[in-house]
Design an enzyme around this catalytic site. Structure first.
Site, mmCIF file in Angstrom:
data_model
loop_
_atom_site.group_PDB
_atom_site.id
_atom_site.type_symbol
_atom_site.label_atom_id
_atom_site.label_comp_id
_atom_site.label_asym_id
_atom_site.label_seq_id
_atom_site.Cartn_x
_atom_site.Cartn_y
_atom_site.Cartn_z
ATOM 1 N N ASP A 81 0.827 -1.204 0.000
ATOM 2 C CA ASP A 81 0.000 0.000 0.000
ATOM 3 C C ASP A 81 0.865 1.258 0.000
ATOM 4 O O ASP A 81 2.064 1.210 0.284
ATOM 5 C CB ASP A 81 -0.937 0.018 1.204
ATOM 6 C CG ASP A 81 -0.200 -0.053 2.534
ATOM 7 O OD1 ASP A 81 0.785 -0.824 2.637
ATOM 8 O OD2 ASP A 81 -0.596 0.654 3.485
ATOM 9 N N GLU A 143 -0.025 -1.391 5.744
ATOM 10 C CA GLU A 143 1.040 -0.949 6.645
ATOM 11 C C GLU A 143 0.939 0.533 6.945
ATOM 12 O O GLU A 143 1.252 0.978 8.049
ATOM 13 C CB GLU A 143 2.415 -1.272 6.029
ATOM 14 C CG GLU A 143 3.597 -1.070 6.964
ATOM 15 C CD GLU A 143 4.189 0.332 6.939
ATOM 16 O OE1 GLU A 143 5.053 0.628 7.785
ATOM 17 O OE2 GLU A 143 3.794 1.135 6.050
#
Length: 387
Positions: A81, A143
């Site tokens: 991400d 994350e």
């Protein structure tokens, strides 16, 4: 064996697939397309791939790709991400890789889609037909927000290996420790009323003043009690990030909220810190006649520490010719350590470019990172004759 696309092509394709994670639903996106790209490429290299949706977010996925078998081995880990981007402040399309002035620009170029392209390009150039220990590529979700991907792996106990490298941007410097982080909210509820008569209400802003004074006192105590000279900021930090309260000057404020973070040093307990803060609030409640609630905005991230004597730390110090050090930002490192892996943080690109408009990775970071990865795979996954 079919060859993968070029390193630049892989990085370009990964960046072209938006995979923003964010606490704000308007920004939050699935990472499925990025995971599918990695699965396709790794499968073509002979890796056994397992794609796992997150338990409570079926549109978010982790990927575990394994080559070889054994009880030890090496994990190369990264998150799929990115953070949101500032519209209008990029000089190019955030989702289009642009090479300029010996730099590769794009959202996730250094934090950290570029790492996957570098790792896969390195792997395809090596003869891994006689692995003595497994090589595992780990790609996680979320994350940048909740770290839900890493937390899911811990709960499932899915990854088994001896060593792990997380390719976060560290300018190729080995990192063996970082602070933890807690993000908290304190809400004070009083009673609204007409400001012409204070007895008609109970001002939550006044009570929040007492809360903040108490927190500042606690912050000073932490700075005095705890020191770690290996960190540039060698004490725990507490930052008051935002405050919201009231709605008009002529109304007594009925509710006020403060959001803050607390970054603890290795060896400190986030739960103990929360307990200490909680213990200080009831006396303010009684004194002010308000209701005070303390809640976490996100689950906390523990501090991270791998002993500097660890084999993987020593190996990376030799490969980079740099001494292992510490950073203040948080990573998935403590979760990989919790699964039994000796973990370090080391990757191409600088954290100074991460989370910024016009994020980039300098081209001169790529070859040295490939040398590190090659050296680690030879050291921890191949027989001595191949090293």
């Amino acid at each position: 064996m079919p060859r993968l696309p070029s390193l630049i092509s892989m990085m370009s394709q990964l960046i072209a697939e938006p995979s923003i994670s964010c606490s704000q639903a308007s920004w939050d996106q699935s990472n499925k397309a990025v995971i599918q790209l990695l699965e396709t490429w790794l499968s073509s290299l002979g890796f056994e791939c397992e794609v796992m949706p997150l338990p409570e977010q079926p549109d978010k996925f982790n990927l575990i790709a394994t080559l070889g078998k054994g009880d030890g081995g090496l994990v190369l880990s990264g998150h799929t991400d990115t953070v949101p981007y500032d519209e209008g402040r990029w000089q190019s399309d955030p989702f289009g890789l642009v090479e300029k002035d010996q730099k590769l620009y794009g959202l996730g170029s250094c934090d950290m889609k570029g790492f996957f392209a570098i790792a896969l390009d390195t792997i395809q150039q090596m003869d891994l037909s006689n692995l003595t220990e497994p090589l595992i590529i780990l790609a996680t979700a979320d994350e940048e927000s909740s770290m839900a991907g890493a937390r899911a792996l811990v709960s499932q106990n899915k990854v088994q290996a001896r060593y792990a490298l997380i390719g976060e941007p560290t300018s190729l410097t080995p990192i063996h420790a970082h602070k933890g982080i807690m993000m908290e909210r304190i809400q004070v509820t009083g009673q609204a009323g007409h400001s012409s008569n204070p007895s008609l209400g109970n001002n939550a802003l006044d009570a929040m003043h007492s809360v903040m004074s108490e927190l500042m006192s606690f912050r000073h105590e932490l700075k005095t009690r705890y020191k770690d000279a290996s960190f540039v900021i060698d004490y725990p930090t507490m930052n008051f990030g935002c405050i919201h309260g009231g709605d008009n000057p002529n109304r007594i404020c009925g509710r006020c909220e403060l959001e803050f973070d607390l970054r603890a040093l290795p060896g400190m307990s986030n739960q103990s810190l929360m307990a200490e803060i909680s213990e200080r609030l009831p006396s303010i409640e009684r004194k002010t006649g308000t209701k005070i609630q303390l809640n976490s905005l996100f689950p906390d991230v523990p501090s991270f520490y791998t002993p500097i004597e660890s084999d993987i730390i020593k190996a990376c110090e030799t490969l980079t010719k740099r001494q292992a050090t510490t950073v203040a930002f948080a990573t998935e490192g403590p979760f990989l350590n919790e699964m039994g892996m000796e973990t370090l943080i080391l990757g191409p690109g600088s954290i100074d470019q991460a989370h910024q408009p016009n994020e980039f990775m300098a081209l001169d970071q790529i070859q040295p990172m490939q040398q590190v990865l090659r050296g680690l795979i030879e050291r921890f996954c191949l027989p001595p004759s191949n090293q």
